[in-house]
Design an enzyme around this catalytic site. Sequence first.
Site, PDB file in Angstrom:
ATOM      1  CD1 TRP A 153     -24.870  84.202  98.475  1.00 16.36           C
ATOM      2  CD2 TRP A 153     -23.187  82.721  98.622  1.00 16.36           C
ATOM      3  NE1 TRP A 153     -24.195  84.210  97.285  1.00 16.36           N
ATOM      4  CE2 TRP A 153     -23.157  83.321  97.344  1.00 16.36           C
ATOM      5  CE3 TRP A 153     -22.227  81.762  98.946  1.00 16.36           C
ATOM      6  CZ2 TRP A 153     -22.200  82.978  96.378  1.00 16.36           C
ATOM      7  CZ3 TRP A 153     -21.275  81.435  97.999  1.00 16.36           C
ATOM      8  CH2 TRP A 153     -21.261  82.031  96.728  1.00 16.36           C
ATOM      9  CG  ASP A 234     -18.345  82.494 103.154  1.00 13.08           C
ATOM     10  OD1 ASP A 234     -17.395  83.174 102.717  1.00 13.08           O
ATOM     11  OD2 ASP A 234     -19.392  82.291 102.502  1.00 13.08           O
ATOM     12  CE  LYS A 270     -18.391  89.872  98.273  1.00 15.29           C
ATOM     13  NZ  LYS A 270     -18.748  88.663  97.506  1.00 15.29           N
TER      14      LYS A 270
END
Length: 424
Positions: A153, A234, A270
Amino acid sequence: MASTIPDEMLGPAPTSGSHGPSVFADVVQAPEDPILGVTVAYNKDPSPVKVNLGVGAYRTEEGKPLVLNVVRRAEQMLVNDGSRVKEYLPITGLADFNKLSAKLIFGVDSPAIQEKRVTTVQCLSGTGSLRVGAEFLARHYHQRTIYIPLPTWGNHPKVFALAGLFVKTYRYYDPATRGLNFQGLLEDLSAAPSGAIVLLHACAHNPTGVDPTFEQWEQIRQLMRSKTLLPFFDSAYQGFASGNLDADAQSVRLFVEDGGELLAAQSYAKNMGLYGERVGALSIVCKTADVATKVESQLKLVIRPMYSSPPIHGASIVATILKDREMYHEWTIELKAMADRIISMRHQLFEALRAKGTPGDWTHIIKQIGMFTFTGLNTEQVAFMTKEYHIYMTSDGRISMAGLSSKTIPHLADAIHEAITCVN
Ligand code: PLA
């Protein structure tokens, strides 16, 4: 206008006044963010056929943002509860939220939680959790090098470098196979200095959509523990990869089971669709309860001067849902529906390209997992698709499958087909 401030407090009279050059005249124009900048460009495009496949934000079949029913219900309950006040939360956030978040990622029966070896603090979504964890490590951990996967990311290197860590990469993705470069990963982690921090995507690796198998995770675990490398997970997509919250936390739980230490950053952006509420948690699993208590006291010293304490609303929504058996169940059903729609988009796009006879092997679209497909399209092909088809995506060829619908897939397939056959 007469001033009430005594003259001697006003300082010297300004020489250039409001017409002089700005004291910020030398500030240079910064580029847009590589991911969020895609939305900025999309918003400026007047085309009626435009599609935003840049940022990973879930959309319905109608292309609309989705607020989960269970979230609406929790919010209604919170609003109706007249006893609720807007006092500051503690520095570490909402206690219930923290306990429930730890259970969600580590499992309800996690011995580490029962032994009180876990400290969890509410942070500003996944990004804030990563940043607080990194700031803590930079101050209190002996090894300040963090290894992040290549690619990862785009915000990871910035978050860690600005927190004061030295960022290095380990091989992760093999463009030739469009799969995991497992050998490269093992070699790079074997060569890392003992004690180094290693960032791991818990599931649904962003941007590649390529995850290690369970057996590969076990090998990674053995290697990391034998070299005392410190895992920093993560977890931004728990439940989004497979549709199952427990399955998507397997990698993390494997590392907790061996009794070793680790950090985990969780995001509810999300999986609960709480993007703008900025709800997340940082957990640090320690060897003993005594260490965990001290670690938490230091996390408070990181957070207090940064933003004092986290916001109350989003964490209250999450806690309301997680602590109620029936609401939790409703959430898992809505979550699975989102994950399933993404998987169905993968199949539809794959079929559309196959039907058109687009050159190349596109099976990676259905093999990859999570919100994104790492298409393999190059920067020029992406630029072509944006210019000619008004399809917005990141320049590395990543598309957010969650932004697609049955209606937009033919348009995307046309664009990919032409980009592949006409642009090199
Ligand atoms: N970690 C990973 C791996 C992510 O992909 C993202 C979000 C985050 C953390 C941070 O999310 P949060 O702070 O909102 O909880 N990545 C998005 C959005 C979905 C972004 O770039 O901010 C993406 O499009 O990659």
